[in-house]
Design an enzyme around this catalytic site. Structure first.
Site, PDB file in Angstrom:
ATOM      1  N   SER A   7       0.605  -1.196   0.108  1.00  0.00           N
ATOM      2  CA  SER A   7       0.017   0.086  -0.085  1.00  0.00           C
ATOM      3  C   SER A   7       0.819   1.217  -0.007  1.00  0.00           C
ATOM      4  O   SER A   7       1.646   1.436   0.815  1.00  0.00           O
ATOM      5  CB  SER A   7      -0.933  -0.027   1.320  1.00  0.00           C
ATOM      6  N   HIS A  32      -1.261  -1.205  -4.030  1.00  0.00           N
ATOM      7  CA  HIS A  32      -2.687  -0.876  -3.507  1.00  0.00           C
ATOM      8  C   HIS A  32      -2.742   0.687  -3.235  1.00  0.00           C
ATOM      9  O   HIS A  32      -1.567   1.329  -2.582  1.00  0.00           O
ATOM     10  CB  HIS A  32      -2.661  -1.518  -2.022  1.00  0.00           C
ATOM     11  N   ASP A  34      -4.876   3.873  -1.727  1.00  0.00           N
ATOM     12  CA  ASP A  34      -5.992   4.204  -0.587  1.00  0.00           C
ATOM     13  C   ASP A  34      -6.249   5.492  -0.815  1.00  0.00           C
ATOM     14  O   ASP A  34      -5.722   6.447  -0.872  1.00  0.00           O
ATOM     15  CB  ASP A  34      -5.470   4.176   0.797  1.00  0.00           C
ATOM     16  N   MET A  36      -8.826   8.503   0.375  1.00  0.00           N
ATOM     17  CA  MET A  36      -9.799   8.919   1.633  1.00  0.00           C
ATOM     18  C   MET A  36     -10.259  10.141   1.383  1.00  0.00           C
ATOM     19  O   MET A  36      -9.513  11.136   0.986  1.00  0.00           O
ATOM     20  CB  MET A  36      -9.003   8.716   2.827  1.00  0.00           C
ATOM     21  N   HIS A  65      -8.450   1.416  -3.865  1.00  0.00           N
ATOM     22  CA  HIS A  65      -9.465   1.209  -2.647  1.00  0.00           C
ATOM     23  C   HIS A  65     -10.162   2.505  -2.275  1.00  0.00           C
ATOM     24  O   HIS A  65      -9.481   3.244  -1.738  1.00  0.00           O
ATOM     25  CB  HIS A  65      -8.520   0.651  -1.283  1.00  0.00           C
ATOM     26  N   MET A  67     -12.288   4.802  -0.050  1.00  0.00           N
ATOM     27  CA  MET A  67     -12.855   4.937   1.037  1.00  0.00           C
ATOM     28  C   MET A  67     -13.419   6.081   1.131  1.00  0.00           C
ATOM     29  O   MET A  67     -13.020   7.080   1.937  1.00  0.00           O
ATOM     30  CB  MET A  67     -11.708   4.682   2.361  1.00  0.00           C
ATOM     31  N   MET A 138     -11.745  -5.785   5.635  1.00  0.00           N
ATOM     32  CA  MET A 138     -10.690  -5.111   6.564  1.00  0.00           C
ATOM     33  C   MET A 138     -10.505  -5.595   7.789  1.00  0.00           C
ATOM     34  O   MET A 138     -11.304  -5.979   8.479  1.00  0.00           O
ATOM     35  CB  MET A 138     -11.384  -3.755   6.792  1.00  0.00           C
ATOM     36  N   ASP A 176      -6.769  -6.376   4.220  1.00  0.00           N
ATOM     37  CA  ASP A 176      -6.089  -5.060   4.449  1.00  0.00           C
ATOM     38  C   ASP A 176      -6.148  -4.452   5.800  1.00  0.00           C
ATOM     39  O   ASP A 176      -7.154  -4.347   6.451  1.00  0.00           O
ATOM     40  CB  ASP A 176      -6.915  -4.135   3.429  1.00  0.00           C
TER      41      ASP A 176
HETATM   42  C1  DX5 Z   1      -6.226   1.546   5.926  1.00  0.00           C
HETATM   43  C2  DX5 Z   1      -5.936   1.122   4.517  1.00  0.00           C
HETATM   44  C3  DX5 Z   1      -4.772   0.290   4.267  1.00  0.00           C
HETATM   45  C4  DX5 Z   1      -3.338   0.490   4.917  1.00  0.00           C
HETATM   46  C5  DX5 Z   1      -2.802  -0.571   5.520  1.00  0.00           C
HETATM   47  O1  DX5 Z   1      -7.361   2.401   5.885  1.00  0.00           O
HETATM   48  O2  DX5 Z   1      -6.892   0.830   3.794  1.00  0.00           O
HETATM   49  O3  DX5 Z   1      -4.484  -0.084   3.138  1.00  0.00           O
HETATM   50  O4  DX5 Z   1      -2.668   1.212   4.008  1.00  0.00           O
HETATM   51  O5  DX5 Z   1      -1.848  -0.320   6.219  1.00  0.00           O
HETATM   52  P1  DX5 Z   1      -1.138  -1.231   7.265  1.00  0.00           P
HETATM   53  O6  DX5 Z   1      -0.479  -2.277   6.300  1.00  0.00           O
HETATM   54  O7  DX5 Z   1       0.128  -0.382   7.734  1.00  0.00           O
HETATM   55  O8  DX5 Z   1      -1.927  -1.673   8.296  1.00  0.00           O
HETATM   56 ZN    ZN Z   2      -6.479   0.021   1.764  1.00  0.00          ZN
END
Ligand code: DX5
Ligand code: ZN
Length: 217
Positions: A7, A32, A34, A36, A65, A67, A138, A176
């Protein structure tokens, strides 16, 4: 073999091209990404222009991903920006609109994913099982990297793997949050075949060894 998807939430945002190459050079096939919005989760990251820029500099599979609230409003833009997989959260809109968004993503030739937060039961995914190419479970509350892995989510993985074996065997099952060398085997034993790893990947001294170890059966 599991797919490892580092990620970029834990990458250096001032050096994303370099860190995409770090991921590639470690032998991971996916990155990956993210997204947000500060509304669906209490954090803000990056958006469409950055996905487009990543696409320009990298051939890795872009696992985006979302969010974000009402992801259907932005699905086309993320598909056009170059996402290979686009995952939306079940909790982010009405069931009807989430289903329609999965249909729309597939119609654009992109793989559709659906995700649930820790508090949402696996059974809630039942109506979507044949409308997606990946389910993302998750194992932390979405929003931040570096949180503790929630082992009590493994029941969801086992349940979904058995349901998917019946109705959508090709569907990928992704985890994840808090995935590292010690928690990855637990996820794989429960049926996960895509492992997202942010902080553990970027902290690993030998990233190629980390990827090899996580990918192994
Ligand atoms: C959290 C993200 C993850 C995050 C995971 O909301 O969706 O993808 O990057 O990070 P680690 O592997 O550090 O838990
Ligand atoms: Zn993620």
């Amino acid at each position: 073999m599991a797919i490892v998807a580092p990620s970029i939430l834990s990458a250096d945002f001032a050096n994303l091209e370099r860190d995409m190459n770090v991921i590639r050079d470690a032998g991971a096939p996916w990155a990956h990404v993210d997204i947000m919005d500060g509304h669906f989760v209490p954090n803000i990251t990056i958006g469409i222009p950055v996905v487009k820029a990543l696409r320009r500099v990298s051939d890795l599979t872009l696992d985006v991903h979302l969010m974000i609230t009402e992801p259907g409003r932005y699905a086309e833009a993320f598909c056009k920006a170059g996402a290979d997989f686009l995952t939306v959260h079940l909790e982010a809109d009405t069931p009807e609109r989430i289903l329609q968004t999965l249909i729309d993503i597939r119609a654009m030739g992109v793989k559709a994913g659906i995700s649930v937060k820790p508090g949402t039961p696996a059974e809630a995914l039942e109506p979507y099982l044949t409308f997606c190419d990946m389910i993302l479970i998750m194992t932390v509350e979405p929003g931040f990297g570096g949180q503790k892995f929630m082992e009590n989510m493994m029941g969801k993985l086992r349940y979904l793997r058995s349901r998917l074996d019946v109705c959508n065997p090709g569907c990928l099952l992704e985890v994840d949050g808090g995935v590292d060398a010690s928690t990855a085997p637990i996820c794989k034993a429960a049926g996960a075949n895509v492992l997202v790893s942010g902080s553990a990947f970027f902290k690993a001294a030998d990233k190629a060894e980390f990827v090899t170890r996580l990918s192994a059966e």
